[in-house]
Write a protein that holds these residues in place. Structure first.
Motif, PDB file in Angstrom:
ATOM      1  N   ALA A  33      36.938   1.516   9.196  1.00 26.31           N
ATOM      2  CA  ALA A  33      36.686   0.064   9.517  1.00 26.31           C
ATOM      3  C   ALA A  33      38.286  -0.395   9.663  1.00 26.31           C
ATOM      4  O   ALA A  33      38.797  -1.256  10.367  1.00 26.31           O
ATOM      5  CB  ALA A  33      36.971  -0.254   7.505  1.00 26.31           C
ATOM      6  N   ALA A  34      38.751   1.074   9.800  1.00 29.42           N
ATOM      7  CA  ALA A  34      40.606   0.831  10.393  1.00 29.42           C
ATOM      8  C   ALA A  34      40.520   0.562  11.984  1.00 29.42           C
ATOM      9  O   ALA A  34      41.217  -0.116  12.091  1.00 29.42           O
ATOM     10  CB  ALA A  34      41.420   1.938  10.292  1.00 29.42           C
ATOM     11  N   ILE A  35      40.413   1.660  12.492  1.00 30.47           N
ATOM     12  CA  ILE A  35      39.683   1.193  13.858  1.00 30.47           C
ATOM     13  C   ILE A  35      39.429  -0.100  14.172  1.00 30.47           C
ATOM     14  O   ILE A  35      39.579  -0.573  15.488  1.00 30.47           O
ATOM     15  CB  ILE A  35      38.518   2.033  13.929  1.00 30.47           C
ATOM     16  N   GLY A  36      38.311  -0.431  13.675  1.00 27.25           N
ATOM     17  CA  GLY A  36      37.326  -1.500  13.548  1.00 27.25           C
ATOM     18  C   GLY A  36      38.889  -2.773  13.867  1.00 27.25           C
ATOM     19  O   GLY A  36      38.763  -3.780  14.644  1.00 27.25           O
ATOM     20  N   ASP A  37      39.325  -2.922  12.554  1.00 25.41           N
ATOM     21  CA  ASP A  37      40.553  -3.855  12.746  1.00 25.41           C
ATOM     22  C   ASP A  37      41.457  -4.121  13.361  1.00 25.41           C
ATOM     23  O   ASP A  37      42.216  -4.882  14.175  1.00 25.41           O
ATOM     24  CB  ASP A  37      41.573  -3.557  11.255  1.00 25.41           C
ATOM     25  N   VAL A  38      42.613  -2.337  14.083  1.00 29.10           N
ATOM     26  CA  VAL A  38      42.853  -2.692  15.645  1.00 29.10           C
ATOM     27  C   VAL A  38      42.228  -2.964  16.197  1.00 29.10           C
ATOM     28  O   VAL A  38      42.687  -4.188  16.851  1.00 29.10           O
ATOM     29  CB  VAL A  38      43.371  -0.150  15.545  1.00 29.10           C
ATOM     30  N   ASP A  39      41.175  -2.759  16.777  1.00 28.76           N
ATOM     31  CA  ASP A  39      40.603  -2.685  17.694  1.00 28.76           C
ATOM     32  C   ASP A  39      40.315  -4.663  17.958  1.00 28.76           C
ATOM     33  O   ASP A  39      40.545  -5.487  18.825  1.00 28.76           O
ATOM     34  CB  ASP A  39      39.001  -2.571  18.073  1.00 28.76           C
ATOM     35  N   GLU A  40      39.709  -5.099  16.660  1.00 36.46           N
ATOM     36  CA  GLU A  40      39.991  -6.792  16.537  1.00 36.46           C
ATOM     37  C   GLU A  40      41.421  -7.282  16.669  1.00 36.46           C
ATOM     38  O   GLU A  40      41.788  -8.447  17.480  1.00 36.46           O
ATOM     39  CB  GLU A  40      39.393  -7.058  15.222  1.00 36.46           C
ATOM     40  N   THR A  41      42.696  -6.689  16.655  1.00 37.87           N
ATOM     41  CA  THR A  41      44.080  -6.861  17.037  1.00 37.87           C
ATOM     42  C   THR A  41      43.977  -7.342  18.232  1.00 37.87           C
ATOM     43  O   THR A  41      44.874  -7.752  18.739  1.00 37.87           O
ATOM     44  CB  THR A  41      44.791  -5.655  15.826  1.00 37.87           C
ATOM     45  N   ASN A  42      43.976  -5.896  18.996  1.00 42.47           N
ATOM     46  CA  ASN A  42      43.524  -5.680  20.073  1.00 42.47           C
ATOM     47  C   ASN A  42      42.953  -6.888  20.818  1.00 42.47           C
ATOM     48  O   ASN A  42      43.755  -7.443  22.351  1.00 42.47           O
ATOM     49  CB  ASN A  42      43.697  -4.669  21.044  1.00 42.47           C
ATOM     50  N   SER A  43      41.641  -7.399  20.868  1.00 40.13           N
ATOM     51  CA  SER A  43      41.038  -8.404  21.267  1.00 40.13           C
ATOM     52  C   SER A  43      42.315  -9.691  20.668  1.00 40.13           C
ATOM     53  O   SER A  43      42.252 -10.612  22.054  1.00 40.13           O
ATOM     54  CB  SER A  43      39.767  -8.432  20.581  1.00 40.13           C
ATOM     55  N   ALA A  44      42.439  -9.569  19.788  1.00 41.88           N
ATOM     56  CA  ALA A  44      43.387 -11.644  19.439  1.00 41.88           C
ATOM     57  C   ALA A  44      44.850 -11.738  20.715  1.00 41.88           C
ATOM     58  O   ALA A  44      45.566 -12.537  20.711  1.00 41.88           O
ATOM     59  CB  ALA A  44      44.303 -11.106  18.156  1.00 41.88           C
ATOM     60  N   LEU A  45      45.331 -10.044  20.820  1.00 43.43           N
ATOM     61  CA  LEU A  45      46.198 -10.246  21.455  1.00 43.43           C
ATOM     62  C   LEU A  45      46.048 -10.629  23.332  1.00 43.43           C
ATOM     63  O   LEU A  45      47.166 -11.517  23.679  1.00 43.43           O
ATOM     64  CB  LEU A  45      47.148  -8.794  21.588  1.00 43.43           C
ATOM     65  N   GLY A  46      44.378  -9.832  23.586  1.00 42.87           N
ATOM     66  CA  GLY A  46      43.763 -10.270  24.663  1.00 42.87           C
ATOM     67  C   GLY A  46      43.560 -12.443  24.799  1.00 42.87           C
ATOM     68  O   GLY A  46      44.665 -12.621  25.728  1.00 42.87           O
ATOM     69  N   VAL A  47      44.116 -12.645  23.916  1.00 40.55           N
ATOM     70  CA  VAL A  47      43.456 -13.738  23.951  1.00 40.55           C
ATOM     71  C   VAL A  47      45.522 -14.747  23.938  1.00 40.55           C
ATOM     72  O   VAL A  47      46.070 -15.975  24.238  1.00 40.55           O
ATOM     73  CB  VAL A  47      42.920 -15.031  22.132  1.00 40.55           C
ATOM     74  N   ALA A  48      46.196 -14.351  23.118  1.00 44.39           N
ATOM     75  CA  ALA A  48      47.498 -14.652  23.075  1.00 44.39           C
ATOM     76  C   ALA A  48      48.135 -13.969  24.260  1.00 44.39           C
ATOM     77  O   ALA A  48      48.713 -14.827  24.974  1.00 44.39           O
ATOM     78  CB  ALA A  48      48.385 -14.084  21.959  1.00 44.39           C
ATOM     79  N   ILE A  49      47.793 -13.537  24.927  1.00 39.80           N
ATOM     80  CA  ILE A  49      48.343 -13.027  26.726  1.00 39.80           C
ATOM     81  C   ILE A  49      48.340 -14.022  27.521  1.00 39.80           C
ATOM     82  O   ILE A  49      48.483 -14.603  28.093  1.00 39.80           O
ATOM     83  CB  ILE A  49      47.424 -11.298  26.678  1.00 39.80           C
ATOM     84  N   ALA A  50      46.805 -14.685  27.328  1.00 42.30           N
ATOM     85  CA  ALA A  50      46.219 -15.535  28.118  1.00 42.30           C
ATOM     86  C   ALA A  50      46.744 -17.209  28.255  1.00 42.30           C
ATOM     87  O   ALA A  50      46.633 -17.812  29.134  1.00 42.30           O
ATOM     88  CB  ALA A  50      44.394 -15.395  27.571  1.00 42.30           C
ATOM     89  N   ALA A  51      46.961 -17.299  27.262  1.00 46.60           N
ATOM     90  CA  ALA A  51      48.180 -18.357  26.650  1.00 46.60           C
ATOM     91  C   ALA A  51      49.181 -18.224  26.575  1.00 46.60           C
ATOM     92  O   ALA A  51      49.525 -19.577  26.931  1.00 46.60           O
ATOM     93  CB  ALA A  51      47.893 -19.143  24.727  1.00 46.60           C
ATOM     94  N   LEU A  52      50.114 -17.083  26.783  1.00 49.93           N
ATOM     95  CA  LEU A  52      52.134 -17.227  27.515  1.00 49.93           C
ATOM     96  C   LEU A  52      52.033 -17.487  28.612  1.00 49.93           C
ATOM     97  O   LEU A  52      50.832 -17.277  29.404  1.00 49.93           O
ATOM     98  CB  LEU A  52      52.208 -15.969  27.213  1.00 49.93           C
ATOM     99  N   GLU A  53      52.707 -17.744  29.703  1.00 47.57           N
ATOM    100  CA  GLU A  53      53.147 -17.833  30.585  1.00 47.57           C
ATOM    101  C   GLU A  53      52.833 -16.986  31.138  1.00 47.57           C
ATOM    102  O   GLU A  53      53.768 -15.652  30.105  1.00 47.57           O
ATOM    103  CB  GLU A  53      54.489 -19.002  30.473  1.00 47.57           C
ATOM    104  N   GLN A  54      52.680 -16.675  32.156  1.00 48.54           N
ATOM    105  CA  GLN A  54      53.974 -15.143  33.054  1.00 48.54           C
ATOM    106  C   GLN A  54      54.906 -14.809  32.656  1.00 48.54           C
ATOM    107  O   GLN A  54      55.381 -15.673  33.540  1.00 48.54           O
ATOM    108  CB  GLN A  54      53.300 -14.534  34.521  1.00 48.54           C
ATOM    109  N   GLY A  55      55.417 -13.929  32.562  1.00 48.45           N
ATOM    110  CA  GLY A  55      56.612 -12.742  32.000  1.00 48.45           C
ATOM    111  C   GLY A  55      56.933 -11.865  31.377  1.00 48.45           C
ATOM    112  O   GLY A  55      55.688 -10.789  31.058  1.00 48.45           O
ATOM    113  N   PRO A  56      58.275 -11.610  30.122  1.00 51.30           N
ATOM    114  CA  PRO A  56      57.839  -9.752  30.367  1.00 51.30           C
ATOM    115  C   PRO A  56      57.111 -10.582  29.363  1.00 51.30           C
ATOM    116  O   PRO A  56      56.882  -8.831  28.303  1.00 51.30           O
ATOM    117  CB  PRO A  56      59.925 -10.534  29.606  1.00 51.30           C
TER     118      PRO A  56
END
Length: 190
Positions: A33-56
């Motif tokens: 369950a913990a591994i799955g929730d970490v994986d879901e966090t990582n997927s949500a970060l991918g969506v956030a990255i796609a929404a951010l302007e390119q940069g630091p």
């Protein structure tokens, strides 16, 4: 190096899965369950990255995404020796410290909090807030797993700092668009 030539293996069809040491446990285990929730966090970060302007900010999150795979490997490695090696991935104190330094750097230019913040504002900030909430769930899952088995204390510290990091980054994203969306207690009561 990981090399996958076939995506499905059929080894989990009976409800169990493999750990880093080759042992097998049930997919309903707290560790999984913990591994799955970490994986879901990582997927949500991918969506956030796609929404951010390119940069630091994207670069920071890309580094964190890679570390979340390391975190998953850490959780998937049974035992109570949390020393990293070439063959064993473990989250380290230096990774936690780097998150703290990034939080402090991002927070320097932000106004002090005067209210709780609603998860919204710019699309990127809203995605970061969602990733933050999922990271908090991953932390709760890791704490639950730690009640039943040894879990790397640095891994627990890392996921705790990660949610703080995402909170401050969401605030930073909204600072460019007029600031945080503030909670107004009782605003809709009659």
């Amino acid at each position: 190096m990981v090399k996958l030539t076939r995506i499905y293996t059929r080894t989990g069809d009976q409800g169990d899965t493999g750990l880093a040491d080759g042992s097998r446990i049930g997919k309903a285990d707290a560790r999984i369950a913990a591994i799955g929730d970490v994986d879901e966090t990582n997927s949500a970060l991918g969506v956030a990255i796609a929404a951010l302007e390119q940069g630091p900010e994207q670069e920071m999150l890309a580094r964190i995404q890679n570390e979340l795979f390391d975190l998953g490997a850490d959780i998937a490695t049974p035992g109570d020796d949390f020393t990293p090696s070439l063959s064993v991935l473990r989250i380290t104190a230096s990774q936690v410290t780097r998150l703290e330094q990034e939080i402090d750097r991002m927070n320097e230019g932000l106004a002090p909090l005067s209210s709780f913040i609603l998860p919204g504002g710019l699309a990127a900030a809203a995605h970061l807030h969602l990733a933050r909430a999922i990271a908090r769930r991953a932390e709760r899952s890791m704490v639950a797993a730690a009640a039943a088995m040894p879990v790397n204390p640095q891994a627990l510290a890392y996921v705790n700092r990660l949610s703080d990091h995402l909170f401050v980054l969401a605030r930073l994203a909204n600072a460019t668009a007029g600031g945080d969306v503030l909670w107004r207690p009782g605003a809709t009561r009659e």
